[in-house]
Design a protein around this motif. Structure first.
Motif, short mmCIF file in Angstrom:
data_model
loop_
_atom_site.label_atom_id
_atom_site.label_comp_id
_atom_site.label_asym_id
_atom_site.label_seq_id
_atom_site.Cartn_x
_atom_site.Cartn_y
_atom_site.Cartn_z
N UNK A 36 -8.48 8.19 -6.50
CA UNK A 36 -9.13 6.68 -5.70
C UNK A 36 -9.47 6.32 -4.16
N UNK A 37 -9.74 5.28 -3.62
CA UNK A 37 -9.82 4.80 -2.90
C UNK A 37 -9.56 3.58 -2.14
N UNK A 38 -7.89 3.74 -0.69
CA UNK A 38 -7.44 2.74 -0.20
C UNK A 38 -7.95 1.25 -0.25
N UNK A 39 -7.83 0.21 -0.49
CA UNK A 39 -8.78 -1.17 -1.11
C UNK A 39 -7.72 -1.62 -0.23
N UNK A 40 -7.68 -3.16 0.19
CA UNK A 40 -7.62 -4.17 0.98
C UNK A 40 -7.32 -4.85 -0.53
N UNK A 43 10.53 3.46 -17.18
CA UNK A 43 10.34 3.75 -15.73
C UNK A 43 9.59 4.96 -15.64
N UNK A 44 8.47 4.62 -14.14
CA UNK A 44 7.60 5.86 -13.85
C UNK A 44 7.96 6.04 -12.78
N UNK A 45 7.35 7.31 -11.66
CA UNK A 45 7.52 7.23 -10.47
C UNK A 45 5.62 8.07 -10.08
N UNK A 46 5.51 6.45 -9.65
CA UNK A 46 3.79 7.26 -9.32
C UNK A 46 3.92 6.56 -7.61
N UNK A 47 3.63 7.74 -6.96
CA UNK A 47 3.07 7.81 -5.65
C UNK A 47 1.36 7.88 -5.51
N UNK A 48 0.98 7.71 -3.98
CA UNK A 48 0.30 7.62 -4.07
C UNK A 48 0.22 9.00 -2.49
N UNK A 76 -2.01 -6.38 2.19
CA UNK A 76 -1.13 -5.30 1.41
C UNK A 76 -2.35 -4.62 1.29
N UNK A 77 -2.15 -3.65 0.77
CA UNK A 77 -3.47 -2.40 0.31
C UNK A 77 -3.17 -1.84 -0.86
N UNK A 78 -3.75 -1.55 -1.48
CA UNK A 78 -4.23 -0.72 -3.10
C UNK A 78 -4.76 0.47 -3.14
N UNK A 79 -5.08 0.60 -4.26
CA UNK A 79 -5.60 1.91 -4.14
C UNK A 79 -6.16 1.28 -5.70
N UNK A 80 -8.57 1.28 -5.67
CA UNK A 80 -8.83 1.47 -6.39
C UNK A 80 -9.47 2.53 -7.20
N UNK A 104 -3.23 9.56 -7.07
CA UNK A 104 -2.16 8.59 -7.62
C UNK A 104 -1.80 9.94 -9.01
N UNK A 105 0.25 9.83 -8.24
CA UNK A 105 0.65 11.01 -9.02
C UNK A 105 1.83 10.40 -9.40
N UNK A 106 1.53 10.52 -10.83
CA UNK A 106 3.26 10.18 -11.74
C UNK A 106 3.94 10.92 -11.87
N UNK A 107 5.13 10.83 -12.08
CA UNK A 107 5.86 11.70 -12.20
C UNK A 107 5.50 13.52 -11.97
N UNK A 108 5.37 13.16 -11.45
CA UNK A 108 4.70 14.62 -10.42
C UNK A 108 3.23 15.31 -11.22
N UNK A 109 2.52 14.29 -11.70
CA UNK A 109 0.95 15.26 -12.00
C UNK A 109 0.45 14.02 -11.67
N UNK A 110 -0.45 14.45 -11.24
CA UNK A 110 -1.75 13.98 -10.49
C UNK A 110 -2.66 13.27 -12.01
N UNK A 111 -3.01 12.38 -12.00
CA UNK A 111 -3.19 11.90 -13.51
C UNK A 111 -5.14 10.69 -13.06
#
Length: 128
Positions: A102-106, A54-59, A113-117, A92-99
């Motif tokens: 993107x842009x917010x999308x429905x 598992x990884x921590x994904x943050x937007x 719900x919304x997501x990231x493209x 988009x940050x994974x485990x504290x690192x910006x990878x």
């Protein structure tokens, strides 16, 4: 019909992203084809283990700085202004690192719900 420079610039990150994804798929596909049975058995087991980590994904929509007194004054209904404007890319940050950015999308499959493209993959540097 010829594309304007702006349209061509918008297509470029999509093409780079598509190329990066295809390159990754190609590498994974080549690893599966290797003739060394011991390597395949080991890599199959390792990739299975790796793929289940598992990884921590943050937007990250934005951030702000404020004094503790302003923080303590926040209550239900308070508005906190962020350092980004509407329409700017999010990180988009994974485990504290910006990878990526993107842009917010429905989501088409679930309009509630919304997501990231993803529009840009950040080139990683090898750590020490």
């Amino acid at each position: 019909m010829a594309k304007t420079k702006a349209e061509a610039d918008l297509d470029q990150p999509d093409e780079q992203l598509d190329r990066a994804i295809e390159e990754l798929r190609g590498v994974l596909h080549e690893e599966e084809k290797r003739p060394d049975a011991a390597f395949r058995a080991a890599s199959g087991a390792n990739s299975s283990v790796i793929m289940n980590i598992p990884v921590d994904v943050q937007i990250i929509l934005g951030s702000t700085e404020m004094p503790v007194s302003d923080l303590m004054a926040l209550q239900k209904g308070s508005t906190v202004a962020l350092n980004r404007r509407i329409g700017e890319p999010v990180d988009v940050v994974v485990n504290g690192r910006k990878i990526a950015r993107g842009e917010i999308t429905v989501l088409e499959s679930d309009p509630s719900r919304f997501g990231i493209r993803l529009t840009e993959i950040i080139a990683g540097t090898k750590g020490a």
